[in-house]
Design a protein around this motif. Structure first.
Motif, PDB file in Angstrom:
ATOM      1  N   LYS A 253       0.841  -1.199   0.000  1.00  0.00           N
ATOM      2  CA  LYS A 253       0.000   0.000   0.000  1.00  0.00           C
ATOM      3  C   LYS A 253       0.877   1.250   0.000  1.00  0.00           C
ATOM      4  O   LYS A 253       1.834   1.342   0.763  1.00  0.00           O
ATOM      5  N   ILE A 254       0.511   2.178  -0.864  1.00  0.00           N
ATOM      6  CA  ILE A 254       1.267   3.411  -1.042  1.00  0.00           C
ATOM      7  C   ILE A 254       0.297   4.589  -0.959  1.00  0.00           C
ATOM      8  O   ILE A 254      -0.811   4.529  -1.495  1.00  0.00           O
ATOM      9  N   ASP A 255       0.688   5.644  -0.272  1.00  0.00           N
ATOM     10  CA  ASP A 255      -0.108   6.867  -0.235  1.00  0.00           C
ATOM     11  C   ASP A 255       0.447   7.883  -1.215  1.00  0.00           C
ATOM     12  O   ASP A 255       1.665   8.104  -1.284  1.00  0.00           O
ATOM     13  N   GLY A 256      -0.445   8.521  -1.977  1.00  0.00           N
ATOM     14  CA  GLY A 256      -0.033   9.641  -2.805  1.00  0.00           C
ATOM     15  C   GLY A 256       0.237  10.870  -1.953  1.00  0.00           C
ATOM     16  O   GLY A 256       0.154  10.830  -0.715  1.00  0.00           O
ATOM     17  N   THR A 257       0.557  11.974  -2.594  1.00  0.00           N
ATOM     18  CA  THR A 257       0.868  13.225  -1.900  1.00  0.00           C
ATOM     19  C   THR A 257      -0.416  14.035  -1.706  1.00  0.00           C
ATOM     20  O   THR A 257      -1.143  14.295  -2.675  1.00  0.00           O
ATOM     21  N   LEU A 258      -0.688  14.415  -0.459  1.00  0.00           N
ATOM     22  CA  LEU A 258      -1.905  15.164  -0.156  1.00  0.00           C
ATOM     23  C   LEU A 258      -1.943  16.493  -0.911  1.00  0.00           C
ATOM     24  O   LEU A 258      -0.935  17.191  -1.039  1.00  0.00           O
ATOM     25  N   VAL A 259      -3.130  16.824  -1.412  1.00  0.00           N
ATOM     26  CA  VAL A 259      -3.369  18.098  -2.081  1.00  0.00           C
ATOM     27  C   VAL A 259      -3.957  19.068  -1.059  1.00  0.00           C
ATOM     28  O   VAL A 259      -4.699  18.669  -0.151  1.00  0.00           O
ATOM     29  N   ARG A 260      -3.642  20.321  -1.211  1.00  0.00           N
ATOM     30  CA  ARG A 260      -4.110  21.354  -0.290  1.00  0.00           C
ATOM     31  C   ARG A 260      -5.644  21.318  -0.164  1.00  0.00           C
ATOM     32  O   ARG A 260      -6.374  21.272  -1.146  1.00  0.00           O
ATOM     33  N   GLY A 377      -2.781  10.336 -10.684  1.00  0.00           N
ATOM     34  CA  GLY A 377      -4.206  10.219 -10.435  1.00  0.00           C
ATOM     35  C   GLY A 377      -4.590  10.926  -9.152  1.00  0.00           C
ATOM     36  O   GLY A 377      -3.833  10.914  -8.173  1.00  0.00           O
ATOM     37  N   LEU A 378      -5.779  11.558  -9.169  1.00  0.00           N
ATOM     38  CA  LEU A 378      -6.331  12.240  -7.993  1.00  0.00           C
ATOM     39  C   LEU A 378      -7.802  11.876  -7.909  1.00  0.00           C
ATOM     40  O   LEU A 378      -8.541  12.054  -8.881  1.00  0.00           O
ATOM     41  N   ALA A 379      -8.239  11.324  -6.778  1.00  0.00           N
ATOM     42  CA  ALA A 379      -9.636  10.937  -6.590  1.00  0.00           C
ATOM     43  C   ALA A 379     -10.269  11.813  -5.511  1.00  0.00           C
ATOM     44  O   ALA A 379      -9.626  12.155  -4.517  1.00  0.00           O
ATOM     45  N   LEU A 380     -11.524  12.175  -5.738  1.00  0.00           N
ATOM     46  CA  LEU A 380     -12.262  13.035  -4.802  1.00  0.00           C
ATOM     47  C   LEU A 380     -13.679  12.511  -4.637  1.00  0.00           C
ATOM     48  O   LEU A 380     -14.213  11.825  -5.509  1.00  0.00           O
ATOM     49  N   THR A 404      -5.216   7.383  -3.735  1.00  0.00           N
ATOM     50  CA  THR A 404      -5.265   8.690  -4.391  1.00  0.00           C
ATOM     51  C   THR A 404      -6.437   9.535  -3.900  1.00  0.00           C
ATOM     52  O   THR A 404      -6.739  10.563  -4.502  1.00  0.00           O
ATOM     53  N   LYS A 405      -7.098   9.128  -2.814  1.00  0.00           N
ATOM     54  CA  LYS A 405      -8.185   9.963  -2.304  1.00  0.00           C
ATOM     55  C   LYS A 405      -7.604  11.250  -1.721  1.00  0.00           C
ATOM     56  O   LYS A 405      -6.849  11.231  -0.738  1.00  0.00           O
ATOM     57  N   ASN A 406      -7.942  12.374  -2.342  1.00  0.00           N
ATOM     58  CA  ASN A 406      -7.423  13.692  -1.955  1.00  0.00           C
ATOM     59  C   ASN A 406      -5.903  13.766  -2.089  1.00  0.00           C
ATOM     60  O   ASN A 406      -5.264  14.640  -1.513  1.00  0.00           O
ATOM     61  N   ARG A 407      -5.341  12.844  -2.844  1.00  0.00           N
ATOM     62  CA  ARG A 407      -3.892  12.768  -3.017  1.00  0.00           C
ATOM     63  C   ARG A 407      -3.562  12.596  -4.496  1.00  0.00           C
ATOM     64  O   ARG A 407      -4.321  11.978  -5.246  1.00  0.00           O
ATOM     65  N   LEU A 408      -2.417  13.092  -4.874  1.00  0.00           N
ATOM     66  CA  LEU A 408      -1.897  12.843  -6.212  1.00  0.00           C
ATOM     67  C   LEU A 408      -0.909  11.690  -6.138  1.00  0.00           C
ATOM     68  O   LEU A 408       0.115  11.774  -5.462  1.00  0.00           O
ATOM     69  N   GLY A 409      -1.257  10.591  -6.790  1.00  0.00           N
ATOM     70  CA  GLY A 409      -0.408   9.415  -6.804  1.00  0.00           C
ATOM     71  C   GLY A 409       0.191   9.200  -8.182  1.00  0.00           C
ATOM     72  O   GLY A 409      -0.511   9.304  -9.197  1.00  0.00           O
ATOM     73  N   SER A 430     -12.578  11.257 -10.367  1.00  0.00           N
ATOM     74  CA  SER A 430     -11.127  11.166 -10.497  1.00  0.00           C
ATOM     75  C   SER A 430     -10.635  12.084 -11.600  1.00  0.00           C
ATOM     76  O   SER A 430     -11.344  12.348 -12.583  1.00  0.00           O
ATOM     77  N   LEU A 431      -9.436  12.592 -11.401  1.00  0.00           N
ATOM     78  CA  LEU A 431      -8.703  13.356 -12.406  1.00  0.00           C
ATOM     79  C   LEU A 431      -7.439  12.575 -12.705  1.00  0.00           C
ATOM     80  O   LEU A 431      -6.683  12.214 -11.794  1.00  0.00           O
ATOM     81  N   ILE A 432      -7.202  12.293 -13.979  1.00  0.00           N
ATOM     82  CA  ILE A 432      -6.051  11.500 -14.384  1.00  0.00           C
ATOM     83  C   ILE A 432      -5.219  12.349 -15.328  1.00  0.00           C
ATOM     84  O   ILE A 432      -5.687  12.758 -16.399  1.00  0.00           O
ATOM     85  N   TYR A 433      -4.011  12.631 -14.924  1.00  0.00           N
ATOM     86  CA  TYR A 433      -3.123  13.540 -15.645  1.00  0.00           C
ATOM     87  C   TYR A 433      -2.174  12.741 -16.536  1.00  0.00           C
ATOM     88  O   TYR A 433      -1.378  11.927 -16.041  1.00  0.00           O
TER      89      TYR A 433
END
Length: 454
Positions: A253-260, A377-380, A404-409, A430-433
């Motif tokens: 399990k990996i956590d993405g980086t929290l978005v403001r 990826g960013l999920a909200l 990726t919930k509230n995080r950019l992974g 979700s937003l996928i860049y």
């Protein structure tokens, strides 16, 4: 046979056939025309190709089948997949198709409006008494696994909990390589062992290591019940059991980086306004990537600064005009999404060429072959924390769940990946860049907080 495939054509004329050395006197002898992967919406002069048997207009801009199609009396196959056709008489010219006594195949798969069993039945019923194989994309269905070579004609049809579904995106050459490199098998001869055979050997290897769990009786039961003899029914049953085996690979399990938080709130307001808003492309009827299981899937392309044409005319293609129109309605969402990326990875923000905006994205094991580098990826939404993760294969025996919930992974989508389980009654945007235009970077690693065992 005439092929004008992938030539960036916006208009068609019979004169184009001269470019591939087909003279007008040869039109009568032509049996196949392939104009796929262009931007065509009409085929003027088609009736001149009176002996045509196969017509391929795949991946174009047709909202109606070509006029005069009913005059092609020898036509057997129509591939009209990946267009903008609708399941009605006007769009499919069903009255004209009924005149084609030799027609056996009509492929309208991956047309956004042709997507239910009712649509398929309506088309078939209207074309009676002709018996035509009609293909539409129904992502709720699982394809018949007894065909062997593949499960699901698209990612949307794959159950992400099955091991076979998770490794299905790999090409056959990669599957052969994994079988030799990771499971110690002898190389297979493509002339003797097809994809289905390779997949069966690979799944057996996973089962032996208890990385695939059968849901029903095992092959041992069949042997015990049949005095050690294996008949055709036993072989079919074994294949089915392996194909339906549940994945049991090691998961990290990996956590993405929290978005403001303040920025997340603004983005979520925009997404909720977008959902269901047909003018903004948020309608449930809008799935721009129908091979993916999602209630709505829209792609925004990075704005480009274009110089004015010298002749003063608007030379933009239909595709470019459509992209601009979408951006006009979603510029605030794009800017907010890009701001989130700038705050986490400013360098990638300069390379981001597309952002996929989705609601209800679920499962869909696939590989993004168009990517030049890893994606973010960013999920909200209000879905449960720790669910709906982006799951990616980082080695044959290990997968990673990226929260990726509230995080950019950051994930390399050129490895098989999918959206993990979550309650589909909950809200998940979700937003996928994507980076599809910069210099190509070799794939790997699959994730970017690596453990030694990946």
């Amino acid at each position: 046979v005439a092929s004008l495939r992938n030539r960036n054509l916006k208009e068609f004329s019979l004169q184009l056939l001269l470019s591939i050395s087909i003279e007008p006197r040869s039109y009568i002898n032509m049996t196949k025309l392939d104009v796929s992967h262009n931007e065509l919406s009409t085929l003027p002069g088609l009736a001149s190709l009176s002996n045509l048997e196969i017509l391929c207009i795949r991946r174009n801009w047709f909202n109606q089948l070509p006029s005069d199609i009913g005059k092609l009396t020898q036509l057997k196959v129509i591939d009209a997949s990946r267009n903008f056709l609708k399941p009605n008489n006007d769009s499919l010219r069903l009255d004209e198709l009924k005149l084609l006594q030799h027609l056996t195949v009509l492929d309208v798969s991956l047309n956004q409006k042709c997507r239910t069993t009712e649509h398929r039945q309506h088309i078939k019923h209207t074309l009676l008494p002709l018996k035509i194989d009609v293909s539409v994309t129904i992502w709720q269905e699982m394809s018949n696994v007894k065909h062997g070579n593949c499960i699901g004609s698209s990612a949307a049809q794959r159950n992400p909990n099955l091991l076979r579904s998770q490794i299905e995106p790999w090409g056959t050459v990669n599957l052969r390589r994994i079988l030799v490199r990771d499971f110690g098998q002898e190389p297979t001869d493509p002339k003797l062992v097809d994809r289905a055979g390779v997949m069966k050997m690979l799944l057996r290897g996973y089962q032996k290591e208890e990385l695939l769990l059968l849901q029903s009786s095992s092959m041992d039961d069949h042997l015990n019940n049949n005095d050690g003899c294996i008949d055709d029914d036993d072989t079919i049953k074994e294949d089915d059991d392996l194909n339906m085996g549940m994945a049991h690979r090691r998961t990290i399990k990996i956590d993405g980086t929290l978005v403001r938080e303040e920025l997340l709130d603004e983005i979520l307001v925009e997404l909720r306004d977008w959902r269901g808003n047909n003018k903004r492309g948020g309608s449930s009827n809008n799935r721009e990537r129908p091979s993916i299981k999602a209630e709505c899937y829209m792609i925004l392309c990075a704005p480009t600064i274009a110089s004015a044409p010298e002749d003063g005319k608007d030379n933009k293609s239909r595709r470019e005009k459509r992209k601009l129109k979408k951006m006009e309605g979603n510029s605030k969402l794009w800017n907010l999404a890009l701001q989130a990326m700038k705050e986490v990875d400013a360098e990638f923000a300069t390379r981001c060429s597309e952002i996929a905006v989705t609601f209800g994205f679920a499962g869909s094991p696939h590989i993004d072959r168009q990517n030049a580098s890893p994606f973010y990826g960013l999920a909200l939404g209000n879905f449960t924390e720790g669910t709906g993760c982006v799951t990616v294969e980082c080695s044959p025996r290990v997968v990673a769940e990226v929260n990726t919930k509230n995080r950019l992974g950051r994930v390399d989508g050129r490895y098989p990946h999918w959206v993990g389980n979550y309650d589909v009654n909950e809200e998940r945007f979700s937003l996928i860049y994507y980076d599809t235009l910069s210099a190509y970077q070799p794939p790997g690693p699959a994730i970017f907080k690596m453990e030694d065992s990946c």
